[in-house]
Write a protein that holds these residues in place. Sequence first.
Motif, PDB file in Angstrom:
ATOM      1  N   ASP A  94       0.836  -1.202   0.000  1.00  0.00           N
ATOM      2  CA  ASP A  94       0.000   0.000   0.000  1.00  0.00           C
ATOM      3  C   ASP A  94       0.874   1.258   0.000  1.00  0.00           C
ATOM      4  N   LYS A  95       0.796   2.028  -1.056  1.00  0.00           N
ATOM      5  CA  LYS A  95       1.619   3.240  -1.169  1.00  0.00           C
ATOM      6  C   LYS A  95       1.116   4.367  -0.263  1.00  0.00           C
ATOM      7  N   ASP A  96      -0.032   4.181   0.352  1.00  0.00           N
ATOM      8  CA  ASP A  96      -0.604   5.184   1.245  1.00  0.00           C
ATOM      9  C   ASP A  96      -0.018   5.086   2.657  1.00  0.00           C
ATOM     10  N   VAL A  97       0.804   4.059   2.907  1.00  0.00           N
ATOM     11  CA  VAL A  97       1.418   3.860   4.220  1.00  0.00           C
ATOM     12  C   VAL A  97       2.849   4.398   4.177  1.00  0.00           C
ATOM     13  N   CYS A  98       3.147   5.298   5.112  1.00  0.00           N
ATOM     14  CA  CYS A  98       4.471   5.919   5.172  1.00  0.00           C
ATOM     15  C   CYS A  98       5.086   5.681   6.552  1.00  0.00           C
ATOM     16  N   PHE A  99       6.262   5.074   6.577  1.00  0.00           N
ATOM     17  CA  PHE A  99       6.965   4.839   7.835  1.00  0.00           C
ATOM     18  C   PHE A  99       7.828   6.048   8.180  1.00  0.00           C
ATOM     19  N   VAL A 100       7.891   6.350   9.473  1.00  0.00           N
ATOM     20  CA  VAL A 100       8.731   7.422  10.002  1.00  0.00           C
ATOM     21  C   VAL A 100       9.691   6.764  10.972  1.00  0.00           C
ATOM     22  N   TYR A 101      10.945   6.631  10.551  1.00  0.00           N
ATOM     23  CA  TYR A 101      11.953   5.960  11.366  1.00  0.00           C
ATOM     24  C   TYR A 101      12.594   6.964  12.321  1.00  0.00           C
ATOM     25  N   LEU A 102      12.385   6.739  13.605  1.00  0.00           N
ATOM     26  CA  LEU A 102      12.959   7.567  14.659  1.00  0.00           C
ATOM     27  C   LEU A 102      14.279   6.930  15.060  1.00  0.00           C
ATOM     28  N   ALA A 138      15.841   4.922   2.353  1.00  0.00           N
ATOM     29  CA  ALA A 138      15.015   6.046   1.913  1.00  0.00           C
ATOM     30  C   ALA A 138      13.807   5.576   1.100  1.00  0.00           C
ATOM     31  N   ASP A 139      13.911   4.393   0.493  1.00  0.00           N
ATOM     32  CA  ASP A 139      12.787   3.841  -0.261  1.00  0.00           C
ATOM     33  C   ASP A 139      11.666   3.361   0.647  1.00  0.00           C
ATOM     34  N   VAL A 161       7.034  14.487   4.377  1.00  0.00           N
ATOM     35  CA  VAL A 161       5.795  13.895   3.847  1.00  0.00           C
ATOM     36  C   VAL A 161       5.286  14.734   2.677  1.00  0.00           C
ATOM     37  N   ALA A 162       5.326  16.050   2.838  1.00  0.00           N
ATOM     38  CA  ALA A 162       4.845  16.955   1.782  1.00  0.00           C
ATOM     39  C   ALA A 162       5.685  16.826   0.512  1.00  0.00           C
ATOM     40  N   GLN A 163       6.959  16.470   0.660  1.00  0.00           N
ATOM     41  CA  GLN A 163       7.845  16.343  -0.493  1.00  0.00           C
ATOM     42  C   GLN A 163       7.702  15.003  -1.205  1.00  0.00           C
ATOM     43  N   ARG A 164       7.032  14.049  -0.599  1.00  0.00           N
ATOM     44  CA  ARG A 164       6.879  12.717  -1.213  1.00  0.00           C
ATOM     45  C   ARG A 164       5.850  12.716  -2.314  1.00  0.00           C
TER      46      ARG A 164
END
Length: 164
Positions: A94-102, A138-139, A161-164
């Motif tokens: 699902d391309k609508d899911v974005c991970f944020v790695y802390l 980064a992918d 997120v806005a830049q993706r």
Amino acid sequence: MILIAMGVSGAGKTRIGEMLAERLHCAFTDGDAFHSAANKEKMHHGIPLTDEDRWPWLKSIRVAIEEKQKAGETAVFTCSSLKRSYRDILRAGDKDVCFVYLKGSREVLEARLGHRTGHFFDPSLLQSQLDTLEEPGADEAITVNIELSPEQIVDDVLKQVAQR
């Protein structure tokens, strides 16, 4: 859009996840809420979870993600998502899911865990999580440094997120 704040214990997933949800005016769900009582008990006693322990947990989070998507909602979740295979379950293509790695150093993580109270996670498990962690590229995820202030982290995430 679904954001998943990920990283090892002590990275700040809950705090950052809550702040992201507040800024996005959307729901926040902590992935720890999906752990079985047996998983929580194991972690409380310093016993690392196995993949077999994690599969049902990850699948239940994926179901919750799908429910938010079916409702047309943006949402923020937290989940350690330590391995690519775990992220694959949560993402499910699902391309609508974005991970944020802390991402943070062992020293910062240990210091945070040393000050944390009221959580079922035994800080002695940090090494197990670091050993299991397959850092996303980064992918796969937006990566942010946890040494920034929480406000800076959230600003950075939303900018990326806005830049993706």
